[in-house]
Design an enzyme around this catalytic site. Structure first.
Site, PDB file in Angstrom:
ATOM      1  N   ASP A  53       6.781  -3.546   3.084  1.00 24.33           N
ATOM      2  CA  ASP A  53       6.435  -4.614   2.140  1.00 24.33           C
ATOM      3  C   ASP A  53       5.348  -4.080   1.217  1.00 24.33           C
ATOM      4  O   ASP A  53       5.209  -2.852   1.086  1.00 24.33           O
ATOM      5  CB  ASP A  53       6.030  -5.891   2.903  1.00 24.33           C
ATOM      6  CG  ASP A  53       6.285  -7.162   2.091  1.00 24.33           C
ATOM      7  OD1 ASP A  53       5.862  -7.219   0.926  1.00 24.33           O
ATOM      8  OD2 ASP A  53       6.909  -8.100   2.614  1.00 24.33           O
ATOM      9  N   HIS A 106       6.910  -1.931  -0.994  1.00 21.61           N
ATOM     10  CA  HIS A 106       7.060  -2.623  -2.273  1.00 21.61           C
ATOM     11  C   HIS A 106       5.967  -2.262  -3.267  1.00 21.61           C
ATOM     12  O   HIS A 106       5.689  -3.016  -4.199  1.00 21.61           O
ATOM     13  CB  HIS A 106       7.096  -4.143  -2.045  1.00 21.61           C
ATOM     14  CG  HIS A 106       8.254  -4.599  -1.192  1.00 21.61           C
ATOM     15  ND1 HIS A 106       8.444  -5.913  -0.840  1.00 21.61           N
ATOM     16  CD2 HIS A 106       9.281  -3.913  -0.624  1.00 21.61           C
ATOM     17  CE1 HIS A 106       9.543  -6.014  -0.076  1.00 21.61           C
ATOM     18  NE2 HIS A 106      10.054  -4.817   0.067  1.00 21.61           N
TER      19      HIS A 106
END
Ligand SMILES: *[C@@H]1O[C@H](CO)[C@@H](O)[C@H](O)[C@H]1NC(C)=O
Ligand SMILES: *[C@@H]1O[C@H](CO)[C@@H](O)[C@H](O)[C@H]1NC(C)=O
Length: 367
Positions: free
Chosen positions: A206, A228
């Site tokens: 993430d 991410h």
């Protein structure tokens, strides 16, 4: 010439120092205010407010328990072994470091969350209950040389309240790549001001860093992989981020490189003065650079209640190389303003760029 009385006082103080128990040694002749304290269990961490030096030796935190390490202002806290957390249903944070002006040195030891015992691909959105964040940094000072291994979900929440340097800290959730079981394993979620992250390494699934609120924040010379990328936001109602420098970082193999994500429904919020300098980004599969006011959509119907101003790519080239089906740069603004110098942005690959900058004027750059 010392009097007999002062000689006897000194002798008594020496005797006290010698007789002190092994885990709390009076390091001077005064009081426990200047003591070295050892943490080797949950209970031994419970009252450290008089300790100016804390040594942590290896121990395991049993299920159901959490640990807070709160020593005297200015304390030095040193790890000499790993801290391991048994699987638990306790709410996060499982470990809170809360000392003003701390010098925390992990000695390259590990804080192990045993994430694999929880990971089910659902992160903090469902499935197995996962304590999050795993670790909370409060207080202020320097946090360095520690590896946070396998957090159940979000790894480190930064909520410091004074000038803080986080350096040479690693978050390694790479084991969560197997079977796509690790999810919402953010490296650092930051809601704090006057914070620098330097030489940090994050391997996860993430956001590498997500800056949710605060000012005067630097992320430099750090490495992110598998996740991410480096995000400002998501920005919720009432949250402000201003004065961020993202410099000389390497971001590889993930969905996004750099993002500013503002909740489409946010009001009374803003993002201003964000500088990207000399970053190297590659292997991005969805968006190289995404600046959006449509969150949770990537590129949708932008809101107008949380303006973005003053974004630049300067101070050295930021190279962005994206995969064949990715976008290089997408700007999706409902309320953006100012002249944005993108002369340092060099983005290649993928399907192209989409720029809808509202009242902002973007100059320079290749994308
Ligand atoms: C010292 O050790 C005793 C007994 O093991 C323990 O109860 C106490 O909490 C420890 N204190 C510190 C500061 O480590
Ligand atoms: C606003 O959007 C965020 C992000 O999708 C969401 O978490 C939040 O619940 C929304 N708030 C309201 C009031 O709808």
């Amino acid at each position: 010439m010392p009097s007999l009385t002062s000689f006897m006082q000194l002798a008594a103080l020496v005797a006290v120092a010698v007789a002190a128990p092994g885990n709390m040694t009076a390091s001077t002749t005064e009081t426990a205010k200047r003591a070295t304290c050892t943490v080797n269990s949950v209970s031994s961490a419970s009252s450290l407010s008089g300790c100016t030096a804390v040594v942590i030796t290896a121990f395991t935190v049993p299920s159901g328990q959490t640990v807070t390490i709160a020593a005297a202002s200015g304390a030095t806290i040193t790890m000499q072994g790993d801290i391991t957390f048994a699987k638990t249903t306790a709410a996060g944070p499982l470990l809170t470091l809360n000392t003003p002006n701390v010098v925390f040195n992990g000695g390259n030891h590990k804080i192990n969350g045993n994430g694999a015992l929880y990971w089910d691909g659902k992160g903090s959105n469902g499935g197995v209950t996962k304590p999050h964040p795993f670790i909370k940094f409060k207080g202020s000072g320097t946090f360095e040389a520690v590896t946070v291994l396998n957090s159940p979900a979000q790894a480190i929440s930064v909520g410091t309240t004074g000038k803080t340097l986080i350096q040479s800290v690693t978050v390694d959730n790479s084991a969560g790549d197997a079977g796509a079981l690790g999810h919402n394993t953010d490296g650092f979620d930051i809601s704090a001001s006057s914070v620098t992250l330097s030489n940090v390494v994050v391997k996860n699934q993430d956001d590498c860093m997500a800056i949710n609120s605060g000012s005067t924040i630097v992320v430099e010379d750090s490495t992110c992989s598998g996740g991410h990328g480096i995000s400002i936001g998501s920005i919720a109602t009432g949250k402000t981020v201003s004065g961020v420098t993202i410099a000389r970082n390497t971001i590889t193999n993930g969905l996004y490189g750099l993002r500013i994500k503002v909740d489409a429904n946010a009001t009374g919020a803003s993002v201003s003065n964000v500088k990207y300098e000399a970053n190297t980004i590659s292997g991005i599969t969805v968006y190289g650079v995404l600046i959006t006011q449509s969150y949770p959509d990537n590129d949708g119907k932008p809101g107008t209640g949380a303006p973005i101003s003053g974004v630049s790519f300067t101070g050295g080239t930021t190279n962005v190389a994206v995969g064949s089906s990715a976008h290089r740069l997408v700007v999706d603004c409902g309320a953006c303003s100012g002249t944005w110098d993108f002369s340092g942005l060099h983005a290649t690959g993928g399907v192209g760029s989409i720029v809808a900058a509202n009242k902002a004027t973007i100059s320079g750059g290749t994308y």
